[in-house]
Write a protein that holds these residues in place. Structure first.
Motif, PDB file in Angstrom:
ATOM      1  N   PHE A 197      -4.809  -7.336   2.289  1.00 17.66           N
ATOM      2  CA  PHE A 197      -5.239  -8.077   0.975  1.00 17.66           C
ATOM      3  C   PHE A 197      -5.637  -6.804   0.107  1.00 17.66           C
ATOM      4  CE2 PHE A 197      -8.488 -10.509  -1.473  1.00 17.66           C
ATOM      5  CZ  PHE A 197      -7.497 -11.414  -1.978  1.00 17.66           C
ATOM      6  N   GLU A 198      -6.261  -5.870   0.382  1.00 21.47           N
ATOM      7  CA  GLU A 198      -6.620  -4.805  -0.253  1.00 21.47           C
ATOM      8  C   GLU A 198      -5.329  -4.206  -1.084  1.00 21.47           C
ATOM      9  OE1 GLU A 198      -8.901  -0.366  -0.287  1.00 21.47           O
ATOM     10  OE2 GLU A 198      -8.342  -1.402   1.465  1.00 21.47           O
ATOM     11  N   ARG A 199      -4.340  -4.049  -0.362  1.00 16.11           N
ATOM     12  CA  ARG A 199      -3.348  -3.472  -0.771  1.00 16.11           C
ATOM     13  C   ARG A 199      -2.474  -4.555  -2.428  1.00 16.11           C
ATOM     14  NH1 ARG A 199       0.533   0.421  -0.144  1.00 16.11           N
ATOM     15  NH2 ARG A 199       2.904  -0.110  -0.426  1.00 16.11           N
ATOM     16  N   ILE A 200      -2.629  -5.893  -1.610  1.00 13.62           N
ATOM     17  CA  ILE A 200      -2.119  -6.770  -2.557  1.00 13.62           C
ATOM     18  C   ILE A 200      -3.000  -6.494  -3.910  1.00 13.62           C
ATOM     19  CG2 ILE A 200      -1.907  -9.155  -3.114  1.00 13.62           C
ATOM     20  CD1 ILE A 200      -1.401  -9.499  -0.153  1.00 13.62           C
ATOM     21  N   LEU A 201      -4.143  -6.731  -3.622  1.00 19.24           N
ATOM     22  CA  LEU A 201      -5.135  -6.536  -4.977  1.00 19.24           C
ATOM     23  C   LEU A 201      -4.615  -5.174  -5.874  1.00 19.24           C
ATOM     24  CD1 LEU A 201      -8.589  -7.405  -3.195  1.00 19.24           C
ATOM     25  CD2 LEU A 201      -7.173  -8.754  -4.807  1.00 19.24           C
ATOM     26  N   SER A 202      -4.521  -3.987  -5.052  1.00 16.66           N
ATOM     27  CA  SER A 202      -4.105  -2.856  -5.810  1.00 16.66           C
ATOM     28  C   SER A 202      -2.722  -3.152  -6.845  1.00 16.66           C
ATOM     29  CB  SER A 202      -3.892  -1.481  -5.093  1.00 16.66           C
ATOM     30  OG  SER A 202      -2.947  -2.008  -4.152  1.00 16.66           O
ATOM     31  N   MET A 203      -1.866  -4.080  -6.434  1.00 17.48           N
ATOM     32  CA  MET A 203      -0.567  -4.356  -7.162  1.00 17.48           C
ATOM     33  C   MET A 203      -1.005  -5.465  -8.045  1.00 17.48           C
ATOM     34  SD  MET A 203       2.241  -3.589  -4.180  1.00 17.48           S
ATOM     35  CE  MET A 203       1.580  -4.965  -3.157  1.00 17.48           C
ATOM     36  N   ALA A 204      -1.962  -6.196  -8.089  1.00 25.05           N
ATOM     37  CA  ALA A 204      -2.193  -7.496  -8.881  1.00 25.05           C
ATOM     38  C   ALA A 204      -3.419  -7.600  -9.658  1.00 25.05           C
ATOM     39  CB  ALA A 204      -2.207  -8.591  -7.908  1.00 25.05           C
ATOM     40  N   LEU A 235     -15.852 -12.849  -7.170  1.00 27.33           N
ATOM     41  CA  LEU A 235     -16.936 -11.598  -7.189  1.00 27.33           C
ATOM     42  C   LEU A 235     -18.352 -12.047  -6.672  1.00 27.33           C
ATOM     43  CD1 LEU A 235     -15.849  -9.035  -9.707  1.00 27.33           C
ATOM     44  CD2 LEU A 235     -15.252  -9.028  -7.302  1.00 27.33           C
ATOM     45  N   PRO A 236     -18.725 -13.092  -7.390  1.00 27.89           N
ATOM     46  CA  PRO A 236     -19.981 -13.596  -6.861  1.00 27.89           C
ATOM     47  C   PRO A 236     -20.103 -13.750  -5.206  1.00 27.89           C
ATOM     48  CG  PRO A 236     -19.686 -14.394  -8.950  1.00 27.89           C
ATOM     49  CD  PRO A 236     -18.439 -13.865  -8.336  1.00 27.89           C
ATOM     50  N   ARG A 237     -19.069 -14.535  -5.041  1.00 29.81           N
ATOM     51  CA  ARG A 237     -19.053 -15.013  -3.308  1.00 29.81           C
ATOM     52  C   ARG A 237     -18.819 -13.919  -2.467  1.00 29.81           C
ATOM     53  NH1 ARG A 237     -18.036 -19.911  -1.754  1.00 29.81           N
ATOM     54  NH2 ARG A 237     -19.009 -20.574  -3.565  1.00 29.81           N
ATOM     55  N   LEU A 238     -17.982 -12.742  -3.036  1.00 25.06           N
ATOM     56  CA  LEU A 238     -17.462 -11.855  -2.316  1.00 25.06           C
ATOM     57  C   LEU A 238     -18.933 -10.892  -2.000  1.00 25.06           C
ATOM     58  CD1 LEU A 238     -13.965 -10.528  -3.407  1.00 25.06           C
ATOM     59  CD2 LEU A 238     -14.941 -11.134  -1.012  1.00 25.06           C
ATOM     60  N   TYR A 239     -19.515 -10.759  -3.160  1.00 27.14           N
ATOM     61  CA  TYR A 239     -20.851  -9.773  -2.921  1.00 27.14           C
ATOM     62  C   TYR A 239     -21.801 -10.497  -1.896  1.00 27.14           C
ATOM     63  CZ  TYR A 239     -24.880  -7.182  -4.561  1.00 27.14           C
ATOM     64  OH  TYR A 239     -25.883  -6.185  -4.503  1.00 27.14           O
ATOM     65  N   GLY A 263     -18.342  -9.737   7.526  1.00 25.64           N
ATOM     66  CA  GLY A 263     -18.920  -9.283   6.459  1.00 25.64           C
ATOM     67  C   GLY A 263     -18.611  -7.697   6.242  1.00 25.64           C
ATOM     68  N   GLN A 264     -17.979  -6.949   7.437  1.00 28.05           N
ATOM     69  CA  GLN A 264     -17.274  -5.935   7.129  1.00 28.05           C
ATOM     70  C   GLN A 264     -16.002  -5.871   6.389  1.00 28.05           C
ATOM     71  OE1 GLN A 264     -16.976  -4.032  10.784  1.00 28.05           O
ATOM     72  NE2 GLN A 264     -19.157  -3.828  11.180  1.00 28.05           N
ATOM     73  N   THR A 265     -15.374  -7.389   6.782  1.00 28.44           N
ATOM     74  CA  THR A 265     -14.078  -7.408   6.114  1.00 28.44           C
ATOM     75  C   THR A 265     -14.122  -7.545   4.578  1.00 28.44           C
ATOM     76  OG1 THR A 265     -13.209  -8.627   8.217  1.00 28.44           O
ATOM     77  CG2 THR A 265     -11.997  -8.971   6.039  1.00 28.44           C
ATOM     78  N   MET A 266     -15.155  -8.264   4.258  1.00 28.93           N
ATOM     79  CA  MET A 266     -15.513  -8.803   2.810  1.00 28.93           C
ATOM     80  C   MET A 266     -16.025  -7.511   2.076  1.00 28.93           C
ATOM     81  SD  MET A 266     -14.874 -11.848   2.489  1.00 28.93           S
ATOM     82  CE  MET A 266     -14.221 -12.910   3.649  1.00 28.93           C
ATOM     83  N   SER A 267     -16.561  -6.514   2.677  1.00 24.46           N
ATOM     84  CA  SER A 267     -16.870  -5.273   2.226  1.00 24.46           C
ATOM     85  C   SER A 267     -15.706  -4.429   1.730  1.00 24.46           C
ATOM     86  CB  SER A 267     -17.789  -4.262   2.994  1.00 24.46           C
ATOM     87  OG  SER A 267     -18.839  -5.008   3.062  1.00 24.46           O
ATOM     88  N   VAL A 268     -14.498  -4.588   2.641  1.00 25.29           N
ATOM     89  CA  VAL A 268     -13.388  -3.706   2.603  1.00 25.29           C
ATOM     90  C   VAL A 268     -12.744  -4.438   1.164  1.00 25.29           C
ATOM     91  CG1 VAL A 268     -11.048  -3.357   3.236  1.00 25.29           C
ATOM     92  CG2 VAL A 268     -12.879  -3.041   4.697  1.00 25.29           C
ATOM     93  N   ILE A 269     -12.584  -5.747   1.197  1.00 24.28           N
ATOM     94  CA  ILE A 269     -12.122  -6.453   0.098  1.00 24.28           C
ATOM     95  C   ILE A 269     -12.566  -6.330  -1.204  1.00 24.28           C
ATOM     96  CG2 ILE A 269     -11.452  -8.896  -0.795  1.00 24.28           C
ATOM     97  CD1 ILE A 269     -11.190  -9.752   2.073  1.00 24.28           C
ATOM     98  N   TRP A 270     -14.336  -6.433  -1.106  1.00 28.55           N
ATOM     99  CA  TRP A 270     -14.907  -5.882  -2.370  1.00 28.55           C
ATOM    100  C   TRP A 270     -14.567  -4.659  -3.015  1.00 28.55           C
ATOM    101  CZ3 TRP A 270     -18.614  -8.083  -5.756  1.00 28.55           C
ATOM    102  CH2 TRP A 270     -19.528  -7.175  -6.255  1.00 28.55           C
ATOM    103  N   LYS A 271     -14.458  -3.422  -2.228  1.00 29.10           N
ATOM    104  CA  LYS A 271     -14.138  -2.174  -2.610  1.00 29.10           C
ATOM    105  C   LYS A 271     -12.996  -1.962  -3.087  1.00 29.10           C
ATOM    106  CE  LYS A 271     -17.438   0.105   0.669  1.00 29.10           C
ATOM    107  NZ  LYS A 271     -17.721   0.806   2.124  1.00 29.10           N
ATOM    108  N   GLY A 272     -11.789  -2.948  -2.363  1.00 32.25           N
ATOM    109  CA  GLY A 272     -10.535  -3.049  -2.954  1.00 32.25           C
ATOM    110  C   GLY A 272     -10.374  -3.556  -4.453  1.00 32.25           C
TER     111      GLY A 272
END
Length: 226
Positions: free
Chosen positions: A4-11, A23-27, A37-46
């Motif tokens: 998902f992080e890779r997809i985000l970097s392209m979109a 973002l509020p939900r991800l935070y 929680g660790q997964t969401m941290s990766v997505i947040w940083k992405g």
């Protein structure tokens, strides 16, 4: 998460319109007690990348609304993550930025401290201890200026009394009273406006301790200047 992080970097541009809701939900979900929680941290940083603090500031109000609402959610994991997220959210922020959220945040955390789920109670207690350090620093005239310390006490002292000392849960009342005793020691100079209210609060606490199982020694004020 990494996919998902890779997809985000392209979109990034396509994702932008959805950030106010996402973002509020991800935070808050970064603090989920499960491995999610660790997964969401990766997505947040992405999503935020090097703009982390800027993004948090931009969506601060939306994040606050999600955290406060989540403190009363029916799912214990949501309540638990909201406790940790709320404390993290206001760390290091000036009084001017957090004064509008202090009341609903404290109200929700005191309520979670009496939660049916033990891990939620522990999370709420941890968050309140962290907030106690933050607010004590705000209200200490040796750290902040006297006018700022007075303004902080004027805001927070009534909230501790209203939602803490008047709680129906004994543990919450004990914690709130200890907060007030700490304030009376570290911020005595800035407490002048609340002196009468402080005296009344302590008298009520002593009366309650003598008519219940509470230990009077916990409420004894050792500092005569307080």
């Amino acid at each position: 998460a990494f996919g998902f992080e890779r997809i985000l970097s392209m979109a990034q541009d396509e994702l932008e319109p959805f950030l106010p809701k996402l973002l509020p939900r991800l935070y808050r979900m970064q603090f989920d007690p499960s491995p999610m929680g660790q997964t969401m941290s990766v997505i947040w940083k992405g999503i935020v990348k090097e703009r982390g603090q800027q993004v948090t500031e931009k969506y601060f109000s939306a994040i606050v609304r999600d955290v406060v609402a989540s403190l009363g959610d029916r799912l214990w994991r949501t309540r638990e993550s909201a406790c940790h997220a709320g404390a993290d959210l206001i760390s290091g922020r000036p009084l001017e930025q957090v004064e509008g959220i202090m009341e609903p945040l404290l109200q929700g955390l005191y309520r979670c401290m009496d939660d049916i789920k033990e891990t939620v109670r522990i999370a709420a207690l941890s968050a309140l201890r962290r907030l106690r350090v933050i607010t004590r620093r705000m209200m200490d005239p040796h750290v902040a200026s006297l006018p700022k310390a007075t303004a902080a006490i004027r805001l927070i002292f009534p909230l501790i009394v209203k939602y803490g000392l008047k709680s129906g849960a004994e543990d919450v009342r004990k914690f709130a009273l200890n907060q007030i005793l700490e304030l009376s020691r570290s911020g005595a100079e800035a407490l002048q406006e609340q002196a009468i209210d402080l005296i009344l609060v302590l008298i009520d606490a002593v009366a309650a301790s003598q008519s219940s199982s509470l230990d009077y020694a916990q409420f004894h004020v050792s500092n005569p200047d307080a």
